[in-house]
Design an enzyme around this catalytic site. Structure first.
Site, PDB file in Angstrom:
ATOM      1  N   ARG B  30      20.248  93.979  45.311  1.00 25.87           N
ATOM      2  CA  ARG B  30      20.115  95.360  45.746  1.00 25.87           C
ATOM      3  C   ARG B  30      21.054  96.209  44.887  1.00 25.87           C
ATOM      4  O   ARG B  30      22.279  96.047  44.934  1.00 25.87           O
ATOM      5  CB  ARG B  30      20.479  95.509  47.219  1.00 25.87           C
ATOM      6  CG  ARG B  30      20.290  96.946  47.697  1.00 25.87           C
ATOM      7  CD  ARG B  30      20.349  97.071  49.189  1.00 25.87           C
ATOM      8  NE  ARG B  30      20.086  98.442  49.577  1.00 25.87           N
ATOM      9  CZ  ARG B  30      21.038  99.312  49.910  1.00 25.87           C
ATOM     10  NH1 ARG B  30      22.296  98.956  49.908  1.00 25.87           N
ATOM     11  NH2 ARG B  30      20.720 100.559  50.233  1.00 25.87           N
ATOM     12  N   GLY B  31      20.457  97.103  44.100  1.00 28.08           N
ATOM     13  CA  GLY B  31      21.220  97.884  43.128  1.00 28.08           C
ATOM     14  C   GLY B  31      22.434  98.574  43.715  1.00 28.08           C
ATOM     15  O   GLY B  31      23.532  98.493  43.162  1.00 28.08           O
ATOM     16  N   ASP B  33      24.253  97.890  46.167  1.00 26.54           N
ATOM     17  CA  ASP B  33      25.329  96.984  46.585  1.00 26.54           C
ATOM     18  C   ASP B  33      26.084  96.386  45.395  1.00 26.54           C
ATOM     19  O   ASP B  33      27.311  96.343  45.393  1.00 26.54           O
ATOM     20  CB  ASP B  33      24.775  95.813  47.415  1.00 26.54           C
ATOM     21  CG  ASP B  33      24.304  96.257  48.796  1.00 26.54           C
ATOM     22  OD1 ASP B  33      24.345  97.460  49.074  1.00 26.54           O
ATOM     23  OD2 ASP B  33      23.880  95.381  49.581  1.00 26.54           O
ATOM     24  N   THR B  34      25.338  95.860  44.409  1.00 22.25           N
ATOM     25  CA  THR B  34      26.020  95.013  43.407  1.00 22.25           C
ATOM     26  C   THR B  34      25.640  95.265  41.945  1.00 22.25           C
ATOM     27  O   THR B  34      26.116  94.554  41.067  1.00 22.25           O
ATOM     28  CB  THR B  34      25.741  93.507  43.700  1.00 22.25           C
ATOM     29  OG1 THR B  34      24.336  93.265  43.517  1.00 22.25           O
ATOM     30  CG2 THR B  34      26.159  93.111  45.106  1.00 22.25           C
ATOM     31  N   ARG B  35      24.788  96.301  41.693  1.00 23.91           N
ATOM     32  CA  ARG B  35      24.311  96.492  40.313  1.00 23.91           C
ATOM     33  C   ARG B  35      25.445  96.591  39.293  1.00 23.91           C
ATOM     34  O   ARG B  35      25.417  95.959  38.241  1.00 23.91           O
ATOM     35  CB  ARG B  35      23.465  97.761  40.208  1.00 23.91           C
ATOM     36  CG  ARG B  35      22.968  98.048  38.783  1.00 23.91           C
ATOM     37  CD  ARG B  35      22.296  99.411  38.650  1.00 23.91           C
ATOM     38  NE  ARG B  35      21.138  99.539  39.509  1.00 23.91           N
ATOM     39  CZ  ARG B  35      19.959  98.961  39.290  1.00 23.91           C
ATOM     40  NH1 ARG B  35      19.797  98.229  38.209  1.00 23.91           N
ATOM     41  NH2 ARG B  35      18.968  99.103  40.142  1.00 23.91           N
ATOM     42  N   GLY B  63       8.426 103.252  43.261  1.00 22.68           N
ATOM     43  CA  GLY B  63       7.203 103.697  43.937  1.00 22.68           C
ATOM     44  C   GLY B  63       6.925 102.823  45.159  1.00 22.68           C
ATOM     45  O   GLY B  63       7.808 102.110  45.646  1.00 22.68           O
ATOM     46  N   GLU B  97      10.144  91.991  46.474  1.00 22.63           N
ATOM     47  CA  GLU B  97      10.508  91.126  45.348  1.00 22.63           C
ATOM     48  C   GLU B  97      10.691  89.694  45.857  1.00 22.63           C
ATOM     49  O   GLU B  97      10.201  88.736  45.246  1.00 22.63           O
ATOM     50  CB  GLU B  97      11.843  91.643  44.776  1.00 22.63           C
ATOM     51  CG  GLU B  97      11.965  91.607  43.277  1.00 22.63           C
ATOM     52  CD  GLU B  97      13.232  92.340  42.845  1.00 22.63           C
ATOM     53  OE1 GLU B  97      13.124  93.526  42.457  1.00 22.63           O
ATOM     54  OE2 GLU B  97      14.324  91.756  42.903  1.00 22.63           O
TER      55      GLU B  97
END
Lengths: 249, 249
Positions: B30-31, B33-35, B63, B97
């Protein structure tokens, strides 16, 4: 901080010869905020780059004063890097450490480099934002020791004013690239003395000394010594070892 | 996950020959949180180890559906690593995903390795803790599409049950060491095919092919070929290139 490795290392011979350094870098950070994440990655990257770094591994609650071992480590470090995280100022031990670091900056020309990790330099400098909240509590808790609190404020004002690195302004906030740039800057400031030579090189000492004496004995306007030999014999290793030794001799 | 590099790489010839892989690893995270922190460090370490890794760099809102490019990347990856952070389940795109990843596990023998980053496997598996809160919201928001929500639950139950790595259980929570172990395990699972050879090696192709044909033509109980030459000529480079090629031929 712009990387300016083209310039000479910023340790003048006067400051580096005056003082015996035990570490290249001392890391100051608030354990609860960054010990196991950002500072751990930074420490690992510095060590991997051959930069001799001290970090306080002690996760236990500390006593009243910072320990003599910690004071010795600060005094013995060429550079102090201070990781200003959101709650850095809420720890009295971090602030005591910072006072000592700023003192070393003034007395023994230690270089102090701040990292603004999820903080703004102005919050550190003027003790606003989360730093204001921390100081409200300190002023309540240490109202009989306002001199100490003012020293902390002074140290933050000085350190927050120094040139350093801001996570939000560099590498678009991506930590791995941010740390890479920091390590590169630090290596550069240390005079690129971080070229990796094997941990236990065998049989190169006499050759390194031979080249250094040639370089030292060279005419003032000549400083080149050629190294030749078949591939794999260790020319590059010797050259790196010469460089590593020569800068600090 | 215990590191067991003594065992054979877990890609059987049947599964690896059935499918054409474009990546060694697909990273699901999840971007928000941890990107820029944990996943950035993990990605960088995987790449540095020569492990061909896909991460979605797109920070823009997505989208309705996951993009065909992302689906293709998942389908083309030998391994999917899923970083289960606190709010992973609050993102419907992460969950979509994950459904795709679990599908690839079932259909094309993709290996799925979960990382429990500040989460417990049981919370992921049973959707408790922060995952319960996320699903309360999903069930409210997607009440007309309960089939989709149930698919997400099923994917979490399956992935949360797999053997992986828990930050709190390994390396005492120190991220740099944790990542080092993950990379080492992944390299091991990929059959140690991650030995670094120069990006653009020159003139070794014919020698590598020569050795491979010698090895292939060897008697069943003999599989050793000696490489000799003067120091620095490239014996190790050739050996590494042979190993890299040989495993996947």
């Amino acid at each position: 901080m712009a990387s300016t490795c083209s310039e000479s290392p910023f340790f003048s011979s006067s400051s580096s010869s005056r003082h015996r350094w035990n570490y290249d870098v001392f890391l100051s950070f608030r354990g609860k905020d960054t010990r196991k994440n950002f500072t751990d990655h930074l420490y690992t990257a510095l060590i991997q780059a051959g930069i001799h770094t001290f970090r306080d591994d002690n996760e236990l609650p500390r006593g009243e004063e910072i320990s003599p071992q910690l004071v010795k480590a600060i005094e013995g470090s060429r550079i102090s890097i201070v990781v200003f995280s959101k709650q850095y100022a809420s720890s009295r031990w971090c602030l005591d450490e910072l006072v000592k670091i700023v003192e070393c900056r003034q007395k023994i020309d230690q270089v102090v480099l701040p990292i603004f990790y999820d903080t703004e330099p102005s919050d550190v400098r003027k003790q606003t934002g989360s730093y204001a909240k921390a100081f409200d509590e300190h002023e309540e808790h240490f109202k009989e020791e306002m001199e100490k609190v003012n020293k902390w404020r002074g140290a933050l004002a000085e350190a927050g004013n120094l040139s350093g690195w801001g996570l939000n302004n560099e590498a678009n906030g991506y930590e791995a690239e941010f740390i890479k740039r920091i390590v590169s800057d630090v290596a550069c400031k240390l005079g690129n003395k971080t070229l990796h030579v094997a941990k236990h090189p065998v049989g190169i000492y006499s050759r390194v000394q031979g080249i250094i004496s040639l370089l030292k004995g060279a005419k003032p306007d000549v400083g080149i010594v050629g190294i030749h030999g078949i591939a794999g014999i260790g020319k590059t290793t010797i050259a790196k070892a010469v460089l590593t030794n020569f800068i600090w001799i």
